[in-house]
Write an enzyme that holds these catalytic residues in place. Structure first.
Site, PDB file in Angstrom:
ATOM      1  N   ARG A 110      -1.307  13.856  35.120  1.00  0.00           N
ATOM      2  CA  ARG A 110      -1.909  14.201  36.401  1.00  0.00           C
ATOM      3  C   ARG A 110      -3.404  14.439  36.214  1.00  0.00           C
ATOM      4  O   ARG A 110      -3.837  14.939  35.174  1.00  0.00           O
ATOM      5  CB  ARG A 110      -1.242  15.468  36.935  1.00  0.00           C
ATOM      6  N   THR A 383       0.353   5.023  46.088  1.00  0.00           N
ATOM      7  CA  THR A 383       1.254   5.363  44.985  1.00  0.00           C
ATOM      8  C   THR A 383       2.178   4.178  44.684  1.00  0.00           C
ATOM      9  O   THR A 383       2.440   3.343  45.547  1.00  0.00           O
ATOM     10  CB  THR A 383       2.073   6.642  45.299  1.00  0.00           C
ATOM     11  N   GLU A 422      -7.515  12.634  44.492  1.00  0.00           N
ATOM     12  CA  GLU A 422      -6.436  13.599  44.339  1.00  0.00           C
ATOM     13  C   GLU A 422      -6.848  15.037  44.653  1.00  0.00           C
ATOM     14  O   GLU A 422      -5.984  15.912  44.766  1.00  0.00           O
ATOM     15  CB  GLU A 422      -5.895  13.560  42.909  1.00  0.00           C
ATOM     16  N   ASP A 425      -4.959  16.848  47.210  1.00  0.00           N
ATOM     17  CA  ASP A 425      -3.625  17.392  46.963  1.00  0.00           C
ATOM     18  C   ASP A 425      -3.654  18.871  46.606  1.00  0.00           C
ATOM     19  O   ASP A 425      -2.598  19.509  46.506  1.00  0.00           O
ATOM     20  CB  ASP A 425      -2.921  16.604  45.855  1.00  0.00           C
ATOM     21  N   SER A 454       1.942  17.758  42.964  1.00  0.00           N
ATOM     22  CA  SER A 454       2.282  16.377  43.312  1.00  0.00           C
ATOM     23  C   SER A 454       3.688  16.309  43.887  1.00  0.00           C
ATOM     24  O   SER A 454       4.525  17.176  43.625  1.00  0.00           O
ATOM     25  CB  SER A 454       2.206  15.499  42.058  1.00  0.00           C
ATOM     26  N   SER A 455       3.944  15.253  44.640  1.00  0.00           N
ATOM     27  CA  SER A 455       5.300  14.970  45.113  1.00  0.00           C
ATOM     28  C   SER A 455       5.994  13.900  44.283  1.00  0.00           C
ATOM     29  O   SER A 455       7.164  13.590  44.529  1.00  0.00           O
ATOM     30  CB  SER A 455       5.268  14.508  46.581  1.00  0.00           C
ATOM     31  N   GLY A 474       5.143   7.367  48.368  1.00  0.00           N
ATOM     32  CA  GLY A 474       5.332   7.798  49.743  1.00  0.00           C
ATOM     33  C   GLY A 474       4.786   9.164  50.069  1.00  0.00           C
ATOM     34  O   GLY A 474       5.238   9.792  51.025  1.00  0.00           O
ATOM     35  N   GLY A 475       3.811   9.682  49.304  1.00  0.00           N
ATOM     36  CA  GLY A 475       3.291  11.003  49.609  1.00  0.00           C
ATOM     37  C   GLY A 475       4.398  12.029  49.569  1.00  0.00           C
ATOM     38  O   GLY A 475       5.275  12.006  48.692  1.00  0.00           O
TER      39      GLY A 475
END
Length: 579
Positions: A110, A383, A422, A425, A454-455, A474-475
């Site tokens: 990340r 993504t 990012e 986020d 993060s998802s 997909g967020g």
């Protein structure tokens, strides 16, 4: 009804996974099973969001590499051919399983926050979130992690030299690839931002016009950057020529990165989350992913129902209520484990899930009225994900991203590197939703070196008879895509059916059930509304799920690539006989 949904309706209805009830029921046939299970898969299966990436992975297998070499090749190729979704200017999560030792490891690549990215830096003169700074240009970019992950995975787990695994991506970056419609549409939606930056114009307006479907897009600067990464490893990106160009470009556009923030970046190996759902052992992403914790909560809540015996409205109700509760906990508790103490053991326990299950009213929605009931921003192109199983029993589930379409929109001149955005986020302003409508508080506030929540939810599921690798972009909807995919495997669907499953989503705030067109019929919507749900049943299809599976009894491999994405590819290469 969308063609994807229509084609699958009959089989999915019988499995209890499709939420509409308008078409006849027809059971999906199960494969004939033998009396024993195979010890190892009969070959390799790869599913990714672009055919060139899948082919690059198979090229590594044919060259004598393993799933980890293939993962490096697939990841790097996606960084070249899917700049709309990921790239070496971004980051990702690699969930790995070593077939020889049986060990699972989560490689956290990340992005990290630069010291300059304080919450105050993202507020305007009125104290409101400066959305442009949070999502566009140098201030929106975290320190990239994906190049370090490629070096780490190749060196520690692969068989082949890094230069071999990166060769296909280097070749395509230099020779070019055919622009596809999604790339063209995404550029059109971000054109104003992207054309602010000199480096971006040099790549995407090289011939004087924006990319058009069918044209060949060449990225010679990116090829050179990948060559330096192949030759010098970590130092080829985070120190030396490329690092100097990145630092200069960020400064030129008004941002502030420091050389030591680049050279000090490190991937982190973390222990994955493990839990049981019915007959499945689930291995999934730990924080700073929020997805694994949410999946554990949702599946263990839903274990209290036999979903196949519920009608469409009741099934949608309980699944949505499980989603709602998991997303509430995501918002309040989760962040970077190196900065925030989180009650992960409690959140992922069966007892905690049982307590949450007890709060779900069988016929009434639980209100989430702290935000207006507006649909969550739809995201389907940002993504990317790929899934791999090889003949040695290794497996890889990787999700990587630059966040929004084309990330920050800014390419560092001379590098071909499109920087992520990012920073959005993080909870840049506590209680203010980000671009995906997801809120956060102190646990996810930015700090120097901190990784944003993060998802992304790369996952493995395994039973006595079957193994599957699954993940999606997909967020915030990544989490619910993976949830529905796991439920699909549990219901007996094959990999391709799982990849094409109709989708619903609820994320606590805003308080609305989102559904693809055709996923909920009018009768079901009316029943849900009578329970107190707000329903948006007319959304365009979203997501790009990629999955592979191994049937241990039949000793067969399958790949499933999301039909919503026409350039994806699933491929199987058999290298040993079936029993």
């Amino acid at each position: 009804m969308h063609p994807v949904l229509r084609a699958l309706s009959a089989s999915l209805l019988s499995a209890g996974l499709l939420f509409t009830t308008t078409l006849p029921l027809q059971a999906a046939p199960r494969k004939t099973q033998t009396s024993s299970t195979a010890a190892r898969p009969p070959g390799t299966a790869i599913a990714s969001a672009h055919m060139l990436a899948t082919d690059a992975g198979m090229e590594m297998i044919r060259a004598g590499g393993n799933a980890f070499d293939a993962a490096v090749a697939v990841s790097a190729m996606l960084a070249v051919v899917e700049p709309i979704s990921s790239g070496i200017g971004g980051g990702g999560f690699f969930l790995l399983h070593d077939g020889r030792t049986g060990k699972d490891v989560f490689v956290d690549a990340r992005e990290t926050a630069p010291a300059s990215a304080t919450p105050a830096a993202f507020l305007d003169e009125k104290g409101e979130l400066n959305r442009d700074r949070a999502t566009n240009g140098p201030w929106s970019a975290g320190i990239p992690g994906l190049p370090a992950a490629l070096v780490h995975v190749s060196g520690k787990y692969g068989k082949l030299p890094l230069k071999t695994s990166l060769a296909p991506a280097i070749r395509i970056a230099r020779e070019g690839f055919e622009v596809y419609p999604r790339l063209e549409r995404g550029y059109g939606s971000r054109r104003e931002v992207m054309e602010r930056y000199r480096g971006t114009r040099e790549v995407f307006l090289a011939d004087g016009t924006p990319p058009k479907a069918g044209e060949i897009l060449k990225q010679p600067d990116l090829a050179r950057t990948l060559e330096l990464l192949a030759q010098k490893g970590f130092d080829g990106f985070y120190r030396g020529e490329v690092a100097a160009r990145l630092l200069a470009s960020v400064k030129e556009e008004g941002g502030r990165w420091r050389a030591e923030e680049l050279s000090g970046y490190r991937v982190k190996e973390r222990e994955p989350l493990h839990f049981k759902y019915r007959d499945w052992d689930v291995t999934t992403a730990p924080p700073p992913s929020s997805g694994g914790v949410a999946i554990a909560e949702m599946l263990q809540m839903l274990a209290g129902w036999d979903l196949s015996r519920l009608d469409a409205a009741q099934r949608t109700h309980v699944v949505s209520e499980a989603m709602r509760r998991a997303f509430r906990d995501r918002t309040i508790y989760l962040g970077d484990p190196d900065f925030v103490k989180m009650p992960v053991a409690r959140l992922t326990s069966a007892d905690y899930a049982a307590g949450l299950r007890a709060t779900i009213h069988p016929s009434k929605a639980t209100p989430s009225d702290l935000l207006p009931g507006e649909p969550a921003p739809l995201e389907d192109d940002e993504t990317t994900h790929f899934s791999i199983i090889d003949a040695e029993g290794n497996r890889v589930s990787t999700t990587q991203t630059v966040n929004l379409l084309y990330g920050s929109g800014m390419v560092a001149p001379g590098t071909g590197v499109l920087l992520n955005n990012e920073m959005d986020d993080f909870a840049l302003r506590p209680g203010t939703p980000n671009a995906f409508g997801v809120m956060g508080f102190a646990a996810n506030a930015p700090e120097p070196g901190k990784r944003m929540l993060s998802s992304m939810t790369p996952s493995f599921i395994e039973s006595k008879d079957k193994l599957a690798v699954i993940g999606a972009p997909g967020g915030s909807r990544i989490i619910t895509e993976v949830l529905l995919g796991i439920l699909g495997y549990d219901a007996g669907l094959n990999a391709q059916q799982v990849a094409a499953l109709p989708r619903i989503h609820h994320q606590w705030m805003p308080d609305v059930i989102s559904a693809e067109k055709g996923a909920l019929d009018a009768q079901t919507v009316a029943a849900l509304e009578a329970m107190g749900h707000k329903v948006n049943a007319g959304e365009n299809p979203w997501g790009n799920l990629q999955t592979v599976s191994w049937d241990k009894r039949a000793n067969t491999l399958e790949g499933g690539t999301d039909p919503r994405n026409p350039v994806g590819k699933a491929d199987v290469l058999e290298t040993s006989p079936r029993h």
